[in-house]
Design a protein around this motif. Structure first.
Motif, PDB file in Angstrom:
ATOM      1  N   VAL A  43      16.492 -30.964 -14.774  1.00  0.00           N
ATOM      2  CA  VAL A  43      17.078 -32.290 -14.642  1.00  0.00           C
ATOM      3  C   VAL A  43      15.991 -33.265 -14.194  1.00  0.00           C
ATOM      4  CG1 VAL A  43      18.782 -33.684 -13.394  1.00  0.00           C
ATOM      5  CG2 VAL A  43      19.344 -31.351 -14.078  1.00  0.00           C
ATOM      6  N   THR A  44      15.109 -32.770 -13.318  1.00  0.00           N
ATOM      7  CA  THR A  44      14.027 -33.573 -12.776  1.00  0.00           C
ATOM      8  C   THR A  44      12.691 -32.956 -13.152  1.00  0.00           C
ATOM      9  OG1 THR A  44      15.357 -34.248 -10.880  1.00  0.00           O
ATOM     10  CG2 THR A  44      12.973 -34.409 -10.625  1.00  0.00           C
ATOM     11  N   SER A  45      11.737 -33.772 -13.590  1.00  0.00           N
ATOM     12  CA  SER A  45      10.378 -33.294 -13.849  1.00  0.00           C
ATOM     13  C   SER A  45       9.596 -33.386 -12.544  1.00  0.00           C
ATOM     14  CB  SER A  45       9.700 -34.139 -14.927  1.00  0.00           C
ATOM     15  OG  SER A  45      10.367 -33.981 -16.156  1.00  0.00           O
ATOM     16  N   PRO A  46       9.061 -32.258 -12.058  1.00  0.00           N
ATOM     17  CA  PRO A  46       8.364 -32.271 -10.772  1.00  0.00           C
ATOM     18  C   PRO A  46       7.010 -32.977 -10.864  1.00  0.00           C
ATOM     19  CG  PRO A  46       8.119 -30.141 -11.810  1.00  0.00           C
ATOM     20  CD  PRO A  46       9.074 -30.932 -12.676  1.00  0.00           C
ATOM     21  N   THR A  47       6.596 -33.577  -9.767  1.00  0.00           N
ATOM     22  CA  THR A  47       5.255 -34.150  -9.707  1.00  0.00           C
ATOM     23  C   THR A  47       4.249 -33.003  -9.580  1.00  0.00           C
ATOM     24  OG1 THR A  47       5.242 -34.290  -7.287  1.00  0.00           O
ATOM     25  CG2 THR A  47       6.154 -36.178  -8.507  1.00  0.00           C
ATOM     26  N   LEU A  48       3.001 -33.277  -9.882  1.00  0.00           N
ATOM     27  CA  LEU A  48       1.968 -32.238  -9.769  1.00  0.00           C
ATOM     28  C   LEU A  48       1.808 -31.777  -8.323  1.00  0.00           C
ATOM     29  CD1 LEU A  48      -0.710 -33.539 -12.283  1.00  0.00           C
ATOM     30  CD2 LEU A  48       0.811 -31.573 -12.544  1.00  0.00           C
ATOM     31  N   ILE A  49       1.945 -32.708  -7.380  1.00  0.00           N
ATOM     32  CA  ILE A  49       1.834 -32.346  -5.965  1.00  0.00           C
ATOM     33  C   ILE A  49       2.944 -31.373  -5.579  1.00  0.00           C
ATOM     34  CG2 ILE A  49       2.053 -33.235  -3.602  1.00  0.00           C
ATOM     35  CD1 ILE A  49       0.650 -35.783  -4.586  1.00  0.00           C
ATOM     36  N   ASN A  50       4.175 -31.657  -6.012  1.00  0.00           N
ATOM     37  CA  ASN A  50       5.292 -30.765  -5.689  1.00  0.00           C
ATOM     38  C   ASN A  50       5.188 -29.441  -6.432  1.00  0.00           C
ATOM     39  OD1 ASN A  50       6.337 -32.615  -3.904  1.00  0.00           O
ATOM     40  ND2 ASN A  50       7.851 -33.440  -5.327  1.00  0.00           N
ATOM     41  N   LEU A  51       4.661 -29.479  -7.650  1.00  0.00           N
ATOM     42  CA  LEU A  51       4.435 -28.228  -8.380  1.00  0.00           C
ATOM     43  C   LEU A  51       3.458 -27.339  -7.623  1.00  0.00           C
ATOM     44  CD1 LEU A  51       4.163 -28.925 -12.227  1.00  0.00           C
ATOM     45  CD2 LEU A  51       5.722 -27.363 -11.058  1.00  0.00           C
ATOM     46  N   GLN A  52       2.424 -27.952  -7.058  1.00  0.00           N
ATOM     47  CA  GLN A  52       1.436 -27.191  -6.302  1.00  0.00           C
ATOM     48  C   GLN A  52       2.079 -26.542  -5.078  1.00  0.00           C
ATOM     49  OE1 GLN A  52      -1.747 -26.562  -7.328  1.00  0.00           O
ATOM     50  NE2 GLN A  52      -1.648 -25.072  -5.657  1.00  0.00           N
ATOM     51  N   LYS A  53       2.975 -27.267  -4.408  1.00  0.00           N
ATOM     52  CA  LYS A  53       3.682 -26.706  -3.246  1.00  0.00           C
ATOM     53  C   LYS A  53       4.522 -25.492  -3.657  1.00  0.00           C
ATOM     54  CE  LYS A  53       4.083 -31.110  -0.759  1.00  0.00           C
ATOM     55  NZ  LYS A  53       5.009 -32.158  -0.272  1.00  0.00           N
ATOM     56  N   ILE A  54       5.186 -25.628  -4.807  1.00  0.00           N
ATOM     57  CA  ILE A  54       6.014 -24.521  -5.312  1.00  0.00           C
ATOM     58  C   ILE A  54       5.134 -23.327  -5.665  1.00  0.00           C
ATOM     59  CG2 ILE A  54       7.522 -23.812  -7.223  1.00  0.00           C
ATOM     60  CD1 ILE A  54       8.535 -26.786  -7.251  1.00  0.00           C
ATOM     61  N   CYS A  55       4.013 -23.586  -6.314  1.00  0.00           N
ATOM     62  CA  CYS A  55       3.088 -22.514  -6.701  1.00  0.00           C
ATOM     63  C   CYS A  55       2.573 -21.747  -5.494  1.00  0.00           C
ATOM     64  CB  CYS A  55       1.908 -23.077  -7.495  1.00  0.00           C
ATOM     65  SG  CYS A  55       2.330 -23.574  -9.169  1.00  0.00           S
ATOM     66  N   GLU A  56       2.296 -22.458  -4.396  1.00  0.00           N
ATOM     67  CA  GLU A  56       1.803 -21.803  -3.184  1.00  0.00           C
ATOM     68  C   GLU A  56       2.828 -20.812  -2.644  1.00  0.00           C
ATOM     69  OE1 GLU A  56       0.684 -24.871  -0.464  1.00  0.00           O
ATOM     70  OE2 GLU A  56      -0.953 -25.595  -1.751  1.00  0.00           O
ATOM     71  N   VAL A  57       4.104 -21.196  -2.665  1.00  0.00           N
ATOM     72  CA  VAL A  57       5.161 -20.299  -2.182  1.00  0.00           C
ATOM     73  C   VAL A  57       5.325 -19.109  -3.121  1.00  0.00           C
ATOM     74  CG1 VAL A  57       7.601 -20.093  -1.572  1.00  0.00           C
ATOM     75  CG2 VAL A  57       6.363 -22.215  -1.074  1.00  0.00           C
ATOM     76  N   LEU A  58       5.245 -19.352  -4.429  1.00  0.00           N
ATOM     77  CA  LEU A  58       5.426 -18.284  -5.422  1.00  0.00           C
ATOM     78  C   LEU A  58       4.152 -17.471  -5.651  1.00  0.00           C
ATOM     79  CD1 LEU A  58       7.592 -20.184  -8.078  1.00  0.00           C
ATOM     80  CD2 LEU A  58       8.367 -18.661  -6.244  1.00  0.00           C
ATOM     81  N   LYS A  59       3.063 -17.854  -4.938  1.00  0.00           N
ATOM     82  CA  LYS A  59       1.780 -17.147  -5.034  1.00  0.00           C
ATOM     83  C   LYS A  59       1.273 -17.089  -6.479  1.00  0.00           C
ATOM     84  CE  LYS A  59       2.391 -14.326  -0.895  1.00  0.00           C
ATOM     85  NZ  LYS A  59       3.542 -15.031  -0.375  1.00  0.00           N
ATOM     86  N   THR A  60       1.286 -18.250  -7.122  1.00  0.00           N
ATOM     87  CA  THR A  60       0.777 -18.367  -8.480  1.00  0.00           C
ATOM     88  C   THR A  60      -0.027 -19.659  -8.570  1.00  0.00           C
ATOM     89  OG1 THR A  60       1.378 -18.290 -10.829  1.00  0.00           O
ATOM     90  CG2 THR A  60       2.799 -19.606  -9.392  1.00  0.00           C
ATOM     91  N   SER A  61      -0.725 -19.837  -9.659  1.00  0.00           N
ATOM     92  CA  SER A  61      -1.507 -21.054  -9.847  1.00  0.00           C
ATOM     93  C   SER A  61      -0.760 -21.996 -10.786  1.00  0.00           C
ATOM     94  CB  SER A  61      -2.879 -20.732 -10.436  1.00  0.00           C
ATOM     95  OG  SER A  61      -2.738 -20.290 -11.778  1.00  0.00           O
ATOM     96  N   LEU A  62      -1.101 -23.263 -10.684  1.00  0.00           N
ATOM     97  CA  LEU A  62      -0.488 -24.264 -11.561  1.00  0.00           C
ATOM     98  C   LEU A  62      -0.811 -23.952 -13.019  1.00  0.00           C
ATOM     99  CD1 LEU A  62       1.118 -26.854 -11.862  1.00  0.00           C
ATOM    100  CD2 LEU A  62      -0.981 -28.142 -11.437  1.00  0.00           C
ATOM    101  N   GLY A  63      -2.049 -23.553 -13.278  1.00  0.00           N
ATOM    102  CA  GLY A  63      -2.453 -23.205 -14.646  1.00  0.00           C
ATOM    103  C   GLY A  63      -1.660 -22.034 -15.205  1.00  0.00           C
TER     104      GLY A  63
END
Length: 196
Positions: A43-63
């Motif tokens: 529904v919402t497209s995440p910002t790159l900053i918020n994507l990075q926060k999510i990636c840190e929790v999921l232990k993955t990289s944005l790429g």
């Protein structure tokens, strides 16, 4: 790079695979549950900053997240289905998603004497359900439809409805295909709302 506008589905897959709840992801990332829910439902497209926060929790990289999102899903193996179990209502829902442009499918099992009293669903998409085995009652717009094996029903978008297993001894298994009404609704997708 993958399509950032459809990345929510993949975030949800990764979160569930790691057995992280939406609440836990919210607390660890500093983002709200409502925002994350909208991201996961595209529904919402995440910002790159918020994507990075999510990636840190999921232990993955944005790429890696974007690359995974880019891959086209052709086959979903049985053990790859997203499974939601509601023990209170004795219901198991297995979700098969190939990307919203292709729709999504649900494989739902409702055990005997399941209690759905007071629970009504309403979706932004149309749903076509077929009974694979057992018997189901679907109530919508003041009408009850009793369905048996092989019967198919259409539930139009935005139509409040509820489903019951009418057997006291046998589970009812049904297969649901979700169809989005039009491309113009892409910004307003809501996979599911539950009205108590």
């Amino acid at each position: 790079m993958g399509n950032i506008h459809n990345i929510g589905t993949n975030i949800r897959r990764m979160r569930k695979a790691q057995r992280i709840t939406l609440q836990q992801l919210a607390e660890s990332s500093g983002l709200s549950v409502g925002y994350l829910s909208n991201v996961e439902r595209n529904v919402t497209s995440p910002t790159l900053i918020n994507l990075q926060k999510i990636c840190e929790v999921l232990k993955t990289s944005l790429g890696d997240l974007l690359e995974r999102n880019e891959r086209e899903k052709i086959v979903i193996r049985k053990d790859e289905r997203e499974i939601t179990v509601d023990e209170e209502k004795n219901t198991r829902i297995e979700t098969l998603e190939f990307g919203k442009e292709f729709g999504s499918c649900l494989y739902m099992t409702i055990e005997p004497e399941s209690n759905f009293e007071g629970t009504v669903w309403q979706h932004e998409c149309h749903e076509v359900g077929t009974i694979i085995s057992g018997e189901m009652r679907v109530e919508m717009e003041g009408v009850s439809y009793d369905l048996r094996e092989g019967d198919t029903i259409l539930v139009k978008a935005h139509t409040p409805h509820c489903c019951y297993n009418t057997s006291k001894t046998e589970a009812v298994v049904s297969y649901w295909f979700r169809i989005w009404p039009s491309e113009s609704m892409e910004e307003n997708f809501s996979a599911e709302e539950e009205i108590e």
